[in-house]
Structure formats: C-alpha cells, structure tokens
Design a protein around this motif. Structure first.
Motif: not given
Length: 415
Positions: A274-301
């Motif tokens: 049996p399992q109960v599934i939810s949608v926890g933290a699907l509002d976010m994608v994780n990266f390391g320090p700011p300088e490691t975020v790929p350039a194509q995401f520069a205009d994101r929140k």
C-alpha cells in the motif's frame, strides 16, 4: 556460520597493503576472506578466492585478459566478476563485512561489489578519490569511504596509520554486530519521503504511524534518498509507503541535481504494498550555489534556501508535464494506492504570501494528474496546503486504512 571480513583488491599491485590490513583485522579476532582482482603479475599474498575465479565470473578467462593487456577491459571484467563472487558469498551467509582499497580502478571494483551487498552489512572503502564526488561509487548503499590522503602505493608511516585505522573500523563493526546483546523490538516498517519544505507534514504523519506501532524510516528526497527507499522497497523491508515528497520528479524533468532517475515512483506499486502519494515540493527544482545554475534558467524565479542550495520555481508548463509524469508512473501500480492533492500549496514556499505561491502552477499540476490518472485510483483533493495538520491526518489515516485492509482489518479513516 562464522561471518568474515571480505577483502577485495588487486594482490599484485596492492598485496602488501592488503596483507597489512588482513593481519590487523585477524589480530583483533576477526576472520578474513581475501578475493584477488589483480590481472597481470603474481599476487603478493595467497588469496582465498583466486583471480581466475573472479575473471570467469566476469565473463572471460584470466589468460584472455592477460593476453589482451587492456586495462579498461580488465577493470570491467574484474568489476563484474567481483560483484558476482561477493553476491554468492552473501547468499552463502559468509559476509560479515566488505573491505576494499585502491585508486580509481580499485575503488570501482570494490564499490561495485559493495553495492551488491545488503544495506546494514558494513562496507568500507579506502580510496584516493574519497574526497571528491563519491556518488558514482556509493550509489544508494551504505558504503563508507575513507580518504587515503596519500596514494596506496606501499606502506609508510602515514599510509600504515590510515590503513590501521580502517582495519580497526571494519573489525570493530563486525565484532560489535556479533556481540550485540540488545534485542530491538521488531516493528513493521513504513517508508516516508521528506524535504525541508514538507517537514511539518511528514513529521505529523510519522508520529501518527508510530503511535499505531509502526517503525517509520524517513528518506530525504535528494535523488539518492528516493533511490535508496525504492531499493529497500524492492528488498521487502516495508509494509507500506508514505510517498509525500515526490520533488525528485521535477529535478528529473527539468535537469536539477536531485533526480532519482526514470524508475522513481514505481517500486511500491510493483511490490504490491500500500502507498499514499502526494505532490510535496513539486514547486521546485534544486541546484547548488547560484553560480552553478545553468545559464538557460537566468530569467526564472529563484529562492536561496541556503548558501549551497538554490531553488527554482517550476513553471505552469512544467507542472502540467509533472502531473502527467506522476500519473503515468502511478498508473503502473499493482498495489492499493491513494493520491492526495493539497490545493492550498505543495510546500512551505508554495502557499499564500510565500515566495513560490502559484495558483496557476498548482492548477496545471492538478490538471496533468486528473487527465492521465487511472480512474480506479483514489484521488483525494483538499483545500489546505500540504503542511496543514489536516492534510497530515488525511494521509496518515488513508495509509493506515490501506494497511489494515491488507491485513484483513477494518478501515479506520477519520473524516
């Protein structure tokens, strides 16, 4: 049968070092079993399982490997062979612990063998690469890596001290397990997934389940956390899963650092628990320090969770795709499954007045699930956000009801 410390490595190039570790371990009253994974030169010490046995288990003869004199092929075959030989020893009940050491090749061979050993059996790898990225070696298993500081190339004042410490450690773990007197109460185990932003929900669910007599193991949904949980699900450790935090799907879809791969969200359903599934933290994608975020995401929140963790808000389009992805994986379930959708928000950041509050994004996630979810899977909507106590109670009670049904009991879902 007496459990032994299995020593794995190349006895032609690291024979003196393995002899030293073997002598230290045995001086502490712990037995050893030595596996030779060397190829070219004669072993410095006599192994218990010779290189030709390992090579055959990997798919070639030692003579073929020696004739080819190709390092890449040799490492690949001996890695496969060591993994197979250790697997057989585990089945025979011989393995009390596994020890390995070396550079990149020795680490690769030893780590592969260790990843085939069940969680809980001590695994220690002394390695020249242990201070770098260890994920390719550790995977989702409890492999302990010790940095060798100097290359493993002969015994000297420093290397012998490090190897002696490692020998003490592995012998102590085996001895401690054999002498353990305390008998822990055997409770049925339930797995749960958590992130910092779903902690209030998971904590309350855990407390509810513990009050009902279950032992709850909480996994941090960081990619390896999800993979480790599903590895243990496949191994039969759990009677149910509270998969509250499915954020690893977002990293898989968008390219974050916490992907758990394409098999995430399938183990429990295929295992029939049996399992109960939810949608926890699907509002976010994780990266390391700011300088490691790929350039194509520069205009994101973005939201700076801490100096080493940068969170990026998932878009409407991504949420629609995430809903579809989640539904399609859940559709393969062969087990009793409930999906809970908190319409008020999916994390501490995704609710009114918080950084990632997004009604459109949540609606897209909802629509993606509803459009693709198998009709016979129970889908429960609730107006609160995921960390509201009412949502925790809903998840906990639904899971308890599913487990009780499986045991032939009566539902006790509270309104």
């Amino acid at each position: 049968m007496t459990k032994k410390v299995v020593l794995i490595g190349s006895l032609d190039t690291k024979g003196a070092e393995f002899r030293y570790v073997k002598e230290v371990v045995e001086s502490l009253g712990v037995q050893t079993l030595v596996i030779d994974t060397g190829v070219l030169d004669e072993p410095v010490i006599a192994p218990d399982i010779a290189r030709d046995v390992v090579a055959l288990a990997g798919g070639m003869t030692i003579e073929e490997l020696q004739a080819q004199r190709d390092r890449g092929t040799a490492v690949r075959i001996m890695t496969k062979g060591a993994e197979e030989v250790v697997r057989r020893l585990v089945e025979e009940g011989v393995v009390g612990a596994v020890f390995g050491m070396g550079g990149t090749a020795g680490t690769t061979v030893g780590a592969a063998a260790m990843r085939g050993v069940p969680i809980g059996i001590p695994k220690l790898l002394v390695s020249t690469v242990a201070s770098g990225n260890t994920r390719p070696y550790v995977g989702e298993k409890d492999v302990m890596m010790m940095y060798s500081v100097v290359d493993i190339a002969g015994l000297n004042k420093l290397s012998s001290r490090i190897l002696r410490n490692a020998a003490y450690a592995i012998a102590g773990m085996v001895d401690g397990m054999s002498q353990e007197k305390m008998q822990q109460e055997e409770k049925p185990m339930i797995a749960a997934t958590m992130f910092g932003v779903t902690t209030p929900c998971v904590t309350k669910v855990r407390e509810m389940l513990e009050q009902e007599g279950y032992d709850v193991l909480v996994f941090h949904a960081t990619g390896t956390g999800g993979m480790a949980m599903e590895e243990l699900v496949r191994a039969g450790f759990f009677v149910a899963v509270a998969d509250i935090t499915t954020t690893e799907l977002a990293d898989e879809l968008v390219g974050g650092i916490f992907s758990a791969g394409p098999n995430r969200l399938q183990a429990a359903g295929l295992a029939g628990i049996p399992q109960v599934i939810s949608v926890g933290a699907l509002d976010m994608v994780n990266f390391g320090p700011p300088e490691t975020v790929p350039a194509q995401f520069a205009d994101r929140k973005f939201y700076q969770h801490n100096p080493t963790t940068t969170l990026m808000r998932t878009t409407v389009e991504e949420n629609r795709e995430l809903g579809k992805m989640l539904a399609e994986r859940v559709n393969h379930c062969k087990s009793p499954t409930v999906l809970v959708f908190p319409k008020g928000g999916v994390s501490l950041l995704d609710k009114a007045a918080q950084a990632f509050d997004g009604q459109e994004e949540r609606q897209a996630l909802y629509d993606g699930i509803k459009q693709h979810l198998r009709k016979d899977i129970l889908f429960i909507e609730t107006d609160e956000d995921i960390n509201d106590p009412a949502v925790s109670e809903l998840i906990g009670n639904q899971l308890l009801a599913l487990v009780n049904k499986g045991k032939g009991g009566v539902d006790h879902v509270h309104p």
